[in-house]
Design a protein around this motif. Sequence first.
Motif, mmCIF file in Angstrom:
data_model
loop_
_atom_site.group_PDB
_atom_site.id
_atom_site.type_symbol
_atom_site.label_atom_id
_atom_site.label_comp_id
_atom_site.label_asym_id
_atom_site.label_seq_id
_atom_site.Cartn_x
_atom_site.Cartn_y
_atom_site.Cartn_z
ATOM 1 N N UNK A 169 25.422 55.233 32.513
ATOM 2 C CA UNK A 169 26.365 55.658 33.554
ATOM 3 C C UNK A 169 26.513 54.751 34.749
ATOM 4 N N UNK A 170 25.978 53.497 34.669
ATOM 5 C CA UNK A 170 26.090 52.594 35.829
ATOM 6 C C UNK A 170 26.986 51.393 35.566
ATOM 7 N N UNK A 171 27.044 50.928 34.322
ATOM 8 C CA UNK A 171 27.712 49.651 34.044
ATOM 9 C C UNK A 171 28.927 49.836 33.115
ATOM 10 N N UNK A 172 29.804 48.847 33.152
ATOM 11 C CA UNK A 172 31.048 48.914 32.362
ATOM 12 C C UNK A 172 30.745 48.750 30.866
ATOM 13 N N UNK A 173 31.312 49.636 30.060
ATOM 14 C CA UNK A 173 31.132 49.532 28.609
ATOM 15 C C UNK A 173 31.712 48.202 28.104
ATOM 16 N N UNK A 174 30.926 47.426 27.337
ATOM 17 C CA UNK A 174 31.444 46.135 26.839
ATOM 18 C C UNK A 174 32.652 46.317 25.923
ATOM 19 N N UNK A 175 32.755 47.483 25.264
ATOM 20 C CA UNK A 175 33.913 47.711 24.365
ATOM 21 C C UNK A 175 35.224 47.735 25.150
ATOM 22 N N UNK A 176 35.164 48.174 26.416
ATOM 23 C CA UNK A 176 36.388 48.200 27.242
ATOM 24 C C UNK A 176 36.805 46.759 27.566
ATOM 25 N N UNK A 177 35.816 45.954 27.955
ATOM 26 C CA UNK A 177 36.119 44.549 28.243
ATOM 27 C C UNK A 177 36.582 43.853 26.961
ATOM 28 N N UNK A 178 35.990 44.231 25.831
ATOM 29 C CA UNK A 178 36.404 43.645 24.546
ATOM 30 C C UNK A 178 37.869 43.994 24.238
ATOM 31 N N UNK A 179 38.268 45.221 24.548
ATOM 32 C CA UNK A 179 39.666 45.621 24.346
ATOM 33 C C UNK A 179 40.602 44.753 25.183
ATOM 34 N N UNK A 180 40.178 44.454 26.417
ATOM 35 C CA UNK A 180 40.993 43.600 27.308
ATOM 36 C C UNK A 180 41.062 42.174 26.742
ATOM 37 N N UNK A 181 39.896 41.662 26.311
ATOM 38 C CA UNK A 181 39.859 40.289 25.769
ATOM 39 C C UNK A 181 40.787 40.184 24.556
ATOM 40 N N UNK A 241 35.781 31.201 42.039
ATOM 41 C CA UNK A 241 36.333 31.535 40.705
ATOM 42 C C UNK A 241 37.325 32.687 40.795
ATOM 43 N N UNK A 242 36.982 33.654 41.609
ATOM 44 C CA UNK A 242 37.846 34.833 41.737
ATOM 45 C C UNK A 242 39.099 34.458 42.536
ATOM 46 N N UNK A 243 38.859 33.716 43.635
ATOM 47 C CA UNK A 243 39.994 33.352 44.509
ATOM 48 C C UNK A 243 41.026 32.506 43.778
ATOM 49 N N UNK A 244 40.534 31.658 42.859
ATOM 50 C CA UNK A 244 41.455 30.713 42.206
ATOM 51 C C UNK A 244 42.036 31.236 40.897
ATOM 52 N N UNK A 245 41.730 32.485 40.559
ATOM 53 C CA UNK A 245 42.290 33.028 39.310
ATOM 54 C C UNK A 245 43.792 33.277 39.477
ATOM 55 N N UNK A 246 44.525 33.204 38.362
ATOM 56 C CA UNK A 246 45.962 33.524 38.399
ATOM 57 C C UNK A 246 46.178 35.016 38.174
ATOM 58 N N UNK A 247 45.238 35.630 37.459
ATOM 59 C CA UNK A 247 45.406 37.048 37.113
ATOM 60 C C UNK A 247 44.007 37.654 37.068
ATOM 61 N N UNK A 248 43.777 38.644 37.927
ATOM 62 C CA UNK A 248 42.438 39.244 38.054
ATOM 63 C C UNK A 248 42.472 40.689 37.560
ATOM 64 N N UNK A 249 41.553 40.993 36.636
ATOM 65 C CA UNK A 249 41.476 42.365 36.101
ATOM 66 C C UNK A 249 40.132 42.964 36.514
ATOM 67 N N UNK A 250 40.206 43.992 37.321
ATOM 68 C CA UNK A 250 39.013 44.681 37.833
ATOM 69 C C UNK A 250 38.677 45.813 36.869
ATOM 70 N N UNK A 251 37.405 45.871 36.433
ATOM 71 C CA UNK A 251 37.023 46.898 35.442
ATOM 72 C C UNK A 251 35.807 47.684 35.959
ATOM 73 N N UNK A 252 36.023 48.534 36.969
ATOM 74 C CA UNK A 252 34.897 49.257 37.565
ATOM 75 C C UNK A 252 34.483 50.475 36.731
ATOM 76 N N UNK A 253 33.344 51.045 37.111
ATOM 77 C CA UNK A 253 32.914 52.337 36.555
ATOM 78 C C UNK A 253 33.197 53.384 37.629
ATOM 79 N N UNK A 254 33.734 54.513 37.241
ATOM 80 C CA UNK A 254 33.896 55.623 38.191
ATOM 81 C C UNK A 254 32.565 56.364 38.246
#
Length: 360
Positions: free
Chosen positions: A48-60, A126-139
């Motif tokens: 319940x603390x960290x982002x599920x890797x499967x969600x990031x995998x879906x984005x990738x 790295x974050x400042x120079x990105x063209x497109x930033x996707x934030x994937x927090x945990x609620x």
Amino acid sequence: MINIIYGTEKLDMTYKLLQSVSVEKQLRRDMNVVIKPNLVVAKPAYEGATTHPEIVEGIIRFLQDFGITKLVIAEGSWVGEKTDRSISCCGYDTLIKRYGIKFIDTKKDKIIKKNAHGLELGVCVTILESDFLINVPVLKGHCQTKITCCLKNLKGCIPDSEKRHYHNIGLHKPIAVLNTILKPNLHVIDGICGDPTFEEGGNPVAANRILIGSDPVLLDSYCARLLGYLPEEIEYIRCAKEYGVGNLYNSNTKIYELQKENRPKVSNQNQSRIVKELTQLIDERNACSACYATLIFALNKIGIKNFNKKTHKSIKIGQGFRNVKSAGIGIGDCTKGCEYNAAGCPPSAIDIINAVDRFK
Ligand code: SF4
């Protein structure tokens, strides 16, 4: 606009959510895309603390299917935790290898100083120079700020020295100011099983949902209600609104729900001691997990002792209560036959707290 999808197939759900908001219309194949998950601590996502890797995998997968090749995951664990440990414990090392992606530890990245709203803040290049930033927090809950979601997740985009600086000057203003400097294009919220009590997890509550949107103030103010807080109670949301980062949720906000008919049902297996205590007064009959989770969030906010003193009765929830007349409080549209009802399908924790307040 906020889109929500329910289910347990996290990768597939994420892919469908990205399609639902037509992300491809905002992308170009030569873009440098950065994904920022929450890997605050070396604990697997089911705690319940960290982002599920499967969600990031879906984005990738979505991005690579579109043709994006310059793809980076960037994150730094909290002060006292090594990001490397979090990467391997949370399954991101496998992900990085499988998809050939670069990982940047923001604790070690170069910093650029930025001035805004009377503060000077150091932010990772790295974050400042990105063209497109996707934030994937945990609620999830947070011991100092009550909740953490989109706005606060950006604190992982700064080095440890800056995190200490934020704590010295009070967390709320710098979090809000940081969100005037870094402006993610998209937020994909892991609402699978966040811990409503502590940011480091250990008391996960399965809600089995993922949310997507582009306005972090809108998303956080909506999510605050899901966890039982009015947005005004969370100072950094109020500040971010004041600084023009976004707009607060209101009754006109469009919420689109996907796979509503397939919402997973409650499973009470492997509950932590705290969650078991919170569920002792619940009479559950075939409830959806999102509904049940919201009730637990509300009971966590009210405090089980306070609730018990007030009602001395069990709380009804679930489809098994459809067309049943009953005394006491019922949660959700399925329990309309109860004396006091928190309407909604599912209701928010705020709706439930208001129903409890009406109880005489
Ligand atoms: S009110 Fe809706 S979300 Fe809650 S149990 Fe009934 S069908 Fe599920």
